[in-house]
Design an enzyme around this catalytic site. Structure first.
Site, PDB file in Angstrom:
ATOM      1  N   LYS A 126       0.870  -1.188   0.000  1.00 61.86           N
ATOM      2  CA  LYS A 126       0.000   0.000   0.000  1.00 61.86           C
ATOM      3  C   LYS A 126       0.900   1.229   0.000  1.00 61.86           C
ATOM      4  O   LYS A 126       2.031   1.164   0.463  1.00 61.86           O
ATOM      5  CB  LYS A 126      -0.886   0.015   1.257  1.00 61.86           C
ATOM      6  N   ASP A 166      -6.958   4.222  -4.641  1.00 62.54           N
ATOM      7  CA  ASP A 166      -7.664   4.095  -3.352  1.00 62.54           C
ATOM      8  C   ASP A 166      -8.283   5.475  -3.136  1.00 62.54           C
ATOM      9  O   ASP A 166      -8.496   6.215  -4.120  1.00 62.54           O
ATOM     10  CB  ASP A 166      -6.693   3.694  -2.228  1.00 62.54           C
TER      11      ASP A 166
HETATM   12  P1  NDP Z   1     -12.991   7.922  -2.871  1.00 62.07           P
HETATM   13  O1  NDP Z   1     -11.874   8.899  -2.737  1.00 62.07           O
HETATM   14  O2  NDP Z   1     -13.657   7.798  -4.188  1.00 62.07           O
HETATM   15  O3  NDP Z   1     -14.113   8.194  -1.750  1.00 62.07           O
HETATM   16  C1  NDP Z   1     -13.813   8.157  -0.361  1.00 62.07           C
HETATM   17  C2  NDP Z   1     -14.916   8.808   0.440  1.00 62.07           C
HETATM   18  O4  NDP Z   1     -14.645   8.709   1.843  1.00 62.07           O
HETATM   19  C3  NDP Z   1     -15.050  10.282   0.180  1.00 62.07           C
HETATM   20  O5  NDP Z   1     -16.380  10.658   0.354  1.00 62.07           O
HETATM   21  C4  NDP Z   1     -14.126  10.893   1.263  1.00 62.07           C
HETATM   22  O6  NDP Z   1     -14.388  12.232   1.567  1.00 62.07           O
HETATM   23  C5  NDP Z   1     -14.451  10.012   2.430  1.00 62.07           C
HETATM   24  N1  NDP Z   1     -13.340   9.989   3.360  1.00 62.07           N
HETATM   25  C6  NDP Z   1     -12.054   9.648   3.115  1.00 62.07           C
HETATM   26  N2  NDP Z   1     -11.303   9.731   4.227  1.00 62.07           N
HETATM   27  C7  NDP Z   1     -12.123  10.171   5.177  1.00 62.07           C
HETATM   28  C8  NDP Z   1     -11.951  10.474   6.544  1.00 62.07           C
HETATM   29  N3  NDP Z   1     -10.753  10.330   7.154  1.00 62.07           N
HETATM   30  N4  NDP Z   1     -13.033  10.878   7.230  1.00 62.07           N
HETATM   31  C9  NDP Z   1     -14.246  10.992   6.633  1.00 62.07           C
HETATM   32  N5  NDP Z   1     -14.491  10.706   5.356  1.00 62.07           N
HETATM   33  C10 NDP Z   1     -13.440  10.319   4.635  1.00 62.07           C
HETATM   34  O7  NDP Z   1     -12.388   6.517  -2.401  1.00 62.07           O
HETATM   35  P2  NDP Z   1     -12.899   5.045  -2.706  1.00 62.07           P
HETATM   36  O8  NDP Z   1     -14.363   5.035  -2.932  1.00 62.07           O
HETATM   37  O9  NDP Z   1     -11.989   4.477  -3.717  1.00 62.07           O
HETATM   38  O10 NDP Z   1     -12.575   4.306  -1.315  1.00 62.07           O
HETATM   39  C11 NDP Z   1     -13.539   4.181  -0.264  1.00 62.07           C
HETATM   40  C12 NDP Z   1     -13.120   3.056   0.678  1.00 62.07           C
HETATM   41  O11 NDP Z   1     -13.044   1.810  -0.037  1.00 62.07           O
HETATM   42  C13 NDP Z   1     -11.748   3.223   1.357  1.00 62.07           C
HETATM   43  O12 NDP Z   1     -11.787   2.641   2.649  1.00 62.07           O
HETATM   44  C14 NDP Z   1     -10.830   2.371   0.475  1.00 62.07           C
HETATM   45  O13 NDP Z   1      -9.675   1.951   1.162  1.00 62.07           O
HETATM   46  C15 NDP Z   1     -11.760   1.214   0.169  1.00 62.07           C
HETATM   47  N6  NDP Z   1     -11.429   0.402  -0.983  1.00 62.07           N
HETATM   48  C16 NDP Z   1     -11.181   0.977  -2.201  1.00 62.07           C
HETATM   49  C17 NDP Z   1     -10.910   0.179  -3.289  1.00 62.07           C
HETATM   50  C18 NDP Z   1     -10.694   0.771  -4.639  1.00 62.07           C
HETATM   51  O14 NDP Z   1     -10.475  -0.015  -5.568  1.00 62.07           O
HETATM   52  N7  NDP Z   1     -10.759   2.076  -4.820  1.00 62.07           N
HETATM   53  C19 NDP Z   1     -10.825  -1.271  -3.177  1.00 62.07           C
HETATM   54  C20 NDP Z   1     -11.140  -1.774  -1.866  1.00 62.07           C
HETATM   55  C21 NDP Z   1     -11.419  -0.944  -0.825  1.00 62.07           C
HETATM   56  P3  NDP Z   1     -13.122  13.195   1.959  1.00 62.07           P
HETATM   57  O15 NDP Z   1     -12.108  13.028   0.861  1.00 62.07           O
HETATM   58  O16 NDP Z   1     -13.686  14.563   2.023  1.00 62.07           O
HETATM   59  O17 NDP Z   1     -12.609  12.772   3.273  1.00 62.07           O
HETATM   60  O1  2IT Z   2      -7.961  -1.568  -0.810  1.00 62.40           O
HETATM   61  C1  2IT Z   2      -7.877  -2.081  -1.950  1.00 62.40           C
HETATM   62  O2  2IT Z   2      -8.013  -3.291  -2.127  1.00 62.40           O
HETATM   63  C2  2IT Z   2      -7.632  -1.192  -3.079  1.00 62.40           C
HETATM   64  N1  2IT Z   2      -7.556   0.018  -2.891  1.00 62.40           N
HETATM   65  C3  2IT Z   2      -7.433  -1.763  -4.453  1.00 62.40           C
HETATM   66  C4  2IT Z   2      -6.017  -2.226  -4.656  1.00 62.40           C
HETATM   67  C5  2IT Z   2      -5.673  -2.675  -6.051  1.00 62.40           C
HETATM   68  O3  2IT Z   2      -4.482  -2.988  -6.236  1.00 62.40           O
HETATM   69  O4  2IT Z   2      -6.527  -2.727  -6.944  1.00 62.40           O
END
Ligand code: NDP
Ligand code: 2IT
Length: 446
Positions: A126, A166
């Site tokens: 990561k 992410d």
């Molecule tokens: P995005 O950046 O598209 O969206 C994240 C959302 O969460 C935003 O609304 C953001 O608002 C909010 N957020 C982030 N950090 C905080 C914080 N500390 N406090 C409050 N709100 C917060 O990200 P993703 O949709 O890609 O990711 C969402 C979740 O899914 C994360 O936990 C990520 O690790 C997980 N994930 C993502 C994957 C991927 O492929 N993208 C795969 C597997 C898991 P703001 O920025 O204003 O804080």
């Molecule tokens: O938390 C996760 O699994 C991700 N942000 C996706 C990682 C990836 O390599 O696609």
């Protein structure tokens, strides 16, 4: 808790001060693994756990960049190479002001077990930066990404470490990062996943995390003779992952009634569907980080500075970030009759809140199992890049669905084999661990 596990947790805390999220992830996982250590003294003898909590390598670096006014900014960049026992390091990059070493280590540690569950050959890593993309112009984001990659490129490669997106890193950022890597290495290769479709990306990757989590929730509900159809569902966040989940819930006949952001949550009793789903992307791209705009546009109710877990729902799917469901939220969900919590974000439930769900005996899926569809389709993107053949949408979606079913069944069968039937947390932690631990034993003391 056994003396051995308690000692190991306290050693991790002493050796890694100021990393509460890492401590939390280690504690959750080690508690699940006690039974494995009792049955398999060889893991203890080989100090597999002691090795796994120590990253193989941590890289931190300076990221200087210039804003549109000519002012210089310095951010910190990180990449955690956590474990390469079963494949090249693989995992996302997070750009968010809250990013620090402890948060990335928790994410990397979870990623090792998650990637092991996907059935694909990927190790865990990561990375990211405390850079805040909010309010930055495209050119500023590009300059930041180019500077970030100017150091990172020497540490990654298609057979070494393959980053992805992410929080705060989507197709735009992956594009800028990929462009700079290509320029520095003079090669076009699958070094990042989540690429654009016309330059090596896979169909379904943007939706994969959300789609996969809904497939997983569907499988969980089926064990009780239920399914997504007709269910009322609370979703938090409004980012990439929430967007994918909302689409698939609608396709399967469920109704999403909440979304949330840093400003509060919206309650839309008519369901987040049709043009409202596209509007989620608009809100995210605007970088305003407000869901109140949705409430105003679609005449939904807005609750400032509140989380959505007080609404009466059948299923809860947290999609925003770590530690967003606390004990009071968990009690409220149970009181209102919620029977299934499916983590889509990484570690959205605190340890104490998880105990509330566990004691209530409801269906509960940990993120490392339920959100593994994102990295699984990243793995499929790597395969397509190696073959130099893009697969059609249906094929990727079909493979994703199969992988999620397999992860679901592995969690259940492993939980049963180790004496805690129906406990997806134990099933996921143990099954993910066993594959990595056995590979480490096979490869000697490394
Ligand atoms: P995005 O950046 O598209 O969206 C994240 C959302 O969460 C935003 O609304 C953001 O608002 C909010 N957020 C982030 N950090 C905080 C914080 N500390 N406090 C409050 N709100 C917060 O990200 P993703 O949709 O890609 O990711 C969402 C979740 O899914 C994360 O936990 C990520 O690790 C997980 N994930 C993502 C994957 C991927 O492929 N993208 C795969 C597997 C898991 P703001 O920025 O204003 O804080
Ligand atoms: O938390 C996760 O699994 C991700 N942000 C996706 C990682 C990836 O390599 O696609």
């Amino acid at each position: 808790m056994s003396e051995y596990v308690a000692k190991l947790i306290s050693e991790v805390k002493a050796k890694n001060p100021n990393e509460p999220e890492f401590h939390q992830a280690v504690q959750e996982i080690l508690e699940s693994l006690e039974v494995v250590l009792d049955r398999h003294p060889e893991y203890r003898a080989a100090k597999i756990l002691e090795r796994m909590v120590e990253p193989e390598r941590v890289i931190t670096f300076r990221v200087p960049w210039m804003d549109d006014q000519g002012e210089i900014h310095i951010n910190r960049g990180f990449r955690i190479d956590m474990n390469s026992a079963i494949g090249p390091y693989k995992g996302g990059l997070r750009f968010h002001p809250s990013v620090n070493l402890g948060i990335l280590k928790f994410l990397a540690f979870e990623q090792v077990l998650k990637n092991s569950l996907t059935t694909l050959p990927m190790g865990g890593g990561k990375g990211g930066s405390d850079f805040d993309p909010k309010g930055k112009s495209d050119n500023e984001v590009m300059r930041f990404c180019q500077s970030f990659m100017t150091e990172l490129f020497r540490h990654i490669g298609p057979n070494t470490d393959v980053p992805a997106g992410d929080i705060g890193v989507g197709t735009r950022e992956i594009g800028f990062l990929f462009g700079q890597y290509k320029r520095l290495k003079n090669e076009f290769t699958g070094v990042l996943t989540g690429k654009g479709l016309n330059w090596g990306g896979s169909l379904i990757r943007p939706e994969a995390t959300g789609f996969g989590a809904v497939y997983f929730a569907h499988e969980m509900l089926r064990t009780k003779g239920l399914d997504i159809e007709g269910k009322t569902i609370a979703v938090s966040g409004f980012g990439n992952v929430a967007w994918g989940a909302v689409q698939k819930i609608n396709q399967l006949g469920g109704r999403v009634v909440t979304l949330s952001g840093p400003d509060g949550f919206v309650y839309d009793k008519f369901g987040v569907k049709g043009e409202k789903v596209d509007y989620m992307l608009e809100m995210r791209a605007s970088a305003n980080d407000r869901v109140q705009d949705y409430a105003q546009k679609f005449k939904a109710e807005f609750y400032p500075n509140k989380r959505p877990w007080g609404i009466k729902v059948d299923v809860a799917m947290p999609c925003a970030t770590q530690n967003e469901i606390f004990v009071d939220d968990a009690k409220e969900l149970i009181k209102n009759g919620c029977s299934c919590v499916c983590e889509v974000a990484n570690m959205p439930t605190t340890l104490d809140a998880y105990k509330v769900f566990k004691d209530a005996g409801i269906l509960f899926a940990p993120g490392k199992a339920a959100n593994a569809g994102g990295v699984a389709v990243s793995g499929l993107e790597m395969s397509q890049n190696s073959m130099r053949l893009p697969w059609p949408k249906d094929e990727v979606d079909h493979r994703l669905n199969q992988i999620m079913k397999e992860i679901h069944n592995t969690c259940l069968s492993t939980a049963e084999r180790f004496g805690t039937p129906g406990n997806y947390v134990n099933g996921a932690n143990i099954a993910g661990f066993l594959k990595v631990a056995d590979a480490m034993l096979d490869q000697g003391l490394v």
